[in-house]
Design a protein around this motif. Sequence first.
Motif, PDB file in Angstrom:
ATOM      1  N   SER A  94      -5.749  11.708 -13.028  1.00  0.00           N
ATOM      2  CA  SER A  94      -6.583  11.045 -14.036  1.00  0.00           C
ATOM      3  C   SER A  94      -6.131   9.608 -14.303  1.00  0.00           C
ATOM      4  N   TYR A  95      -4.886   9.281 -13.945  1.00  0.00           N
ATOM      5  CA  TYR A  95      -4.373   7.918 -14.142  1.00  0.00           C
ATOM      6  C   TYR A  95      -5.166   6.891 -13.342  1.00  0.00           C
ATOM      7  N   LYS A  96      -5.780   7.332 -12.246  1.00  0.00           N
ATOM      8  CA  LYS A  96      -6.553   6.411 -11.401  1.00  0.00           C
ATOM      9  C   LYS A  96      -7.785   5.874 -12.128  1.00  0.00           C
ATOM     10  N   LEU A  97      -8.213   6.574 -13.174  1.00  0.00           N
ATOM     11  CA  LEU A  97      -9.421   6.181 -13.910  1.00  0.00           C
ATOM     12  C   LEU A  97      -9.129   5.413 -15.189  1.00  0.00           C
ATOM     13  N   ASP A  98      -7.868   5.337 -15.587  1.00  0.00           N
ATOM     14  CA  ASP A  98      -7.497   4.639 -16.827  1.00  0.00           C
ATOM     15  C   ASP A  98      -7.794   3.146 -16.725  1.00  0.00           C
ATOM     16  N   LEU A 149       0.826  -1.209   0.000  1.00  0.00           N
ATOM     17  CA  LEU A 149       0.000   0.000   0.000  1.00  0.00           C
ATOM     18  C   LEU A 149       0.862   1.262   0.000  1.00  0.00           C
ATOM     19  N   GLN A 150       1.943   1.241   0.761  1.00  0.00           N
ATOM     20  CA  GLN A 150       2.847   2.385   0.786  1.00  0.00           C
ATOM     21  C   GLN A 150       3.465   2.618  -0.584  1.00  0.00           C
ATOM     22  N   TRP A 151       3.825   1.552  -1.271  1.00  0.00           N
ATOM     23  CA  TRP A 151       4.412   1.681  -2.604  1.00  0.00           C
ATOM     24  C   TRP A 151       3.404   2.293  -3.562  1.00  0.00           C
ATOM     25  N   TYR A 152       2.166   1.826  -3.501  1.00  0.00           N
ATOM     26  CA  TYR A 152       1.121   2.381  -4.364  1.00  0.00           C
ATOM     27  C   TYR A 152       0.944   3.879  -4.089  1.00  0.00           C
ATOM     28  N   LYS A 153       0.872   4.266  -2.833  1.00  0.00           N
ATOM     29  CA  LYS A 153       0.682   5.675  -2.471  1.00  0.00           C
ATOM     30  C   LYS A 153       1.856   6.528  -2.944  1.00  0.00           C
ATOM     31  N   GLU A 154       3.056   5.982  -2.872  1.00  0.00           N
ATOM     32  CA  GLU A 154       4.236   6.716  -3.336  1.00  0.00           C
ATOM     33  C   GLU A 154       4.160   6.966  -4.841  1.00  0.00           C
ATOM     34  N   VAL A 155       3.826   5.941  -5.614  1.00  0.00           N
ATOM     35  CA  VAL A 155       3.714   6.105  -7.071  1.00  0.00           C
ATOM     36  C   VAL A 155       2.534   7.009  -7.406  1.00  0.00           C
ATOM     37  N   GLU A 156       1.447   6.869  -6.678  1.00  0.00           N
ATOM     38  CA  GLU A 156       0.257   7.696  -6.912  1.00  0.00           C
ATOM     39  C   GLU A 156       0.582   9.183  -6.725  1.00  0.00           C
ATOM     40  N   SER A 157       1.504   9.485  -5.818  1.00  0.00           N
ATOM     41  CA  SER A 157       1.835  10.885  -5.544  1.00  0.00           C
ATOM     42  C   SER A 157       2.583  11.569  -6.691  1.00  0.00           C
ATOM     43  N   ASN A 168      -7.014  -0.739 -18.339  1.00  0.00           N
ATOM     44  CA  ASN A 168      -6.061  -1.515 -19.130  1.00  0.00           C
ATOM     45  C   ASN A 168      -6.835  -2.402 -20.110  1.00  0.00           C
ATOM     46  N   HIS A 169      -6.143  -3.322 -20.785  1.00  0.00           N
ATOM     47  CA  HIS A 169      -6.815  -4.196 -21.767  1.00  0.00           C
ATOM     48  C   HIS A 169      -7.848  -5.110 -21.128  1.00  0.00           C
ATOM     49  N   ASP A 170      -7.687  -5.419 -19.840  1.00  0.00           N
ATOM     50  CA  ASP A 170      -8.650  -6.264 -19.135  1.00  0.00           C
ATOM     51  C   ASP A 170      -9.812  -5.463 -18.572  1.00  0.00           C
ATOM     52  N   GLY A 171      -9.845  -4.154 -18.827  1.00  0.00           N
ATOM     53  CA  GLY A 171     -10.927  -3.300 -18.349  1.00  0.00           C
ATOM     54  C   GLY A 171     -10.847  -2.988 -16.861  1.00  0.00           C
ATOM     55  N   GLU A 172      -9.632  -3.039 -16.298  1.00  0.00           N
ATOM     56  CA  GLU A 172      -9.456  -2.796 -14.872  1.00  0.00           C
ATOM     57  C   GLU A 172      -8.825  -1.426 -14.616  1.00  0.00           C
ATOM     58  N   LYS A 173      -9.365  -0.733 -13.625  1.00  0.00           N
ATOM     59  CA  LYS A 173      -8.728   0.479 -13.128  1.00  0.00           C
ATOM     60  C   LYS A 173      -7.586   0.032 -12.211  1.00  0.00           C
ATOM     61  N   PRO A 174      -6.642   0.913 -11.922  1.00  0.00           N
ATOM     62  CA  PRO A 174      -5.539   0.530 -11.042  1.00  0.00           C
ATOM     63  C   PRO A 174      -5.987  -0.014  -9.684  1.00  0.00           C
ATOM     64  N   SER A 175      -7.006   0.584  -9.091  1.00  0.00           N
ATOM     65  CA  SER A 175      -7.475   0.113  -7.779  1.00  0.00           C
ATOM     66  C   SER A 175      -8.077  -1.286  -7.870  1.00  0.00           C
ATOM     67  N   GLU A 176      -8.757  -1.588  -8.962  1.00  0.00           N
ATOM     68  CA  GLU A 176      -9.330  -2.924  -9.159  1.00  0.00           C
ATOM     69  C   GLU A 176      -8.214  -3.955  -9.352  1.00  0.00           C
ATOM     70  N   LEU A 177      -7.172  -3.558 -10.068  1.00  0.00           N
ATOM     71  CA  LEU A 177      -6.036  -4.448 -10.278  1.00  0.00           C
ATOM     72  C   LEU A 177      -5.362  -4.764  -8.943  1.00  0.00           C
ATOM     73  N   PHE A 178      -5.243  -3.757  -8.081  1.00  0.00           N
ATOM     74  CA  PHE A 178      -4.650  -3.978  -6.758  1.00  0.00           C
ATOM     75  C   PHE A 178      -5.464  -5.007  -5.981  1.00  0.00           C
ATOM     76  N   THR A 179      -6.770  -4.832  -5.966  1.00  0.00           N
ATOM     77  CA  THR A 179      -7.648  -5.753  -5.236  1.00  0.00           C
ATOM     78  C   THR A 179      -7.523  -7.170  -5.772  1.00  0.00           C
ATOM     79  N   ASN A 180      -7.526  -7.316  -7.079  1.00  0.00           N
ATOM     80  CA  ASN A 180      -7.459  -8.643  -7.686  1.00  0.00           C
ATOM     81  C   ASN A 180      -6.096  -9.314  -7.503  1.00  0.00           C
ATOM     82  N   SER A 181      -5.030  -8.559  -7.632  1.00  0.00           N
ATOM     83  CA  SER A 181      -3.701  -9.168  -7.551  1.00  0.00           C
ATOM     84  C   SER A 181      -3.238  -9.413  -6.115  1.00  0.00           C
ATOM     85  N   HIS A 182      -3.903  -8.808  -5.141  1.00  0.00           N
ATOM     86  CA  HIS A 182      -3.504  -8.957  -3.744  1.00  0.00           C
ATOM     87  C   HIS A 182      -4.498  -9.777  -2.915  1.00  0.00           C
TER      88      HIS A 182
END
Length: 136
Positions: A78-82, A65-73, A84-98
Amino acid sequence: MIQTAICLRQEKALNLIYGAGKWKYLMISGLDKHNNNILHLANKLAPPNRLAHISGAALQMQKELQWYKEVESIVDPSYKLDLNHDGEKPSELFTNSHKQLMEEAEKWTKGIAHSSTVVGALIITIMFTATFSVPG
């Protein structure tokens, strides 16, 4: 280079690359072949060798989570809403991969809480006994 540094959790490399001055915005705006921006890449699970240095799943999750917050800063909001090819926002990808790490963290936290409860009960029992015991 910046995408690799983010995927491999290389903080020093990211700071060095990001500190490059006026070119930094060009470097952080790229997409990979799966249409992932750097927030997507930061939200993927860290390589096992990076997680192995941290004991306990809850602490590993905190580090992620700290790493994500650092990159997010450092990116545009607007990147939070992008998507990917699987139709996932970054926050959804975090939930799925973790998911698995989250389950392990939950079990680890419950185990620590249970152990603490047992130790606390033992201490209270000893104190209670010592209070009502006649010295000597």
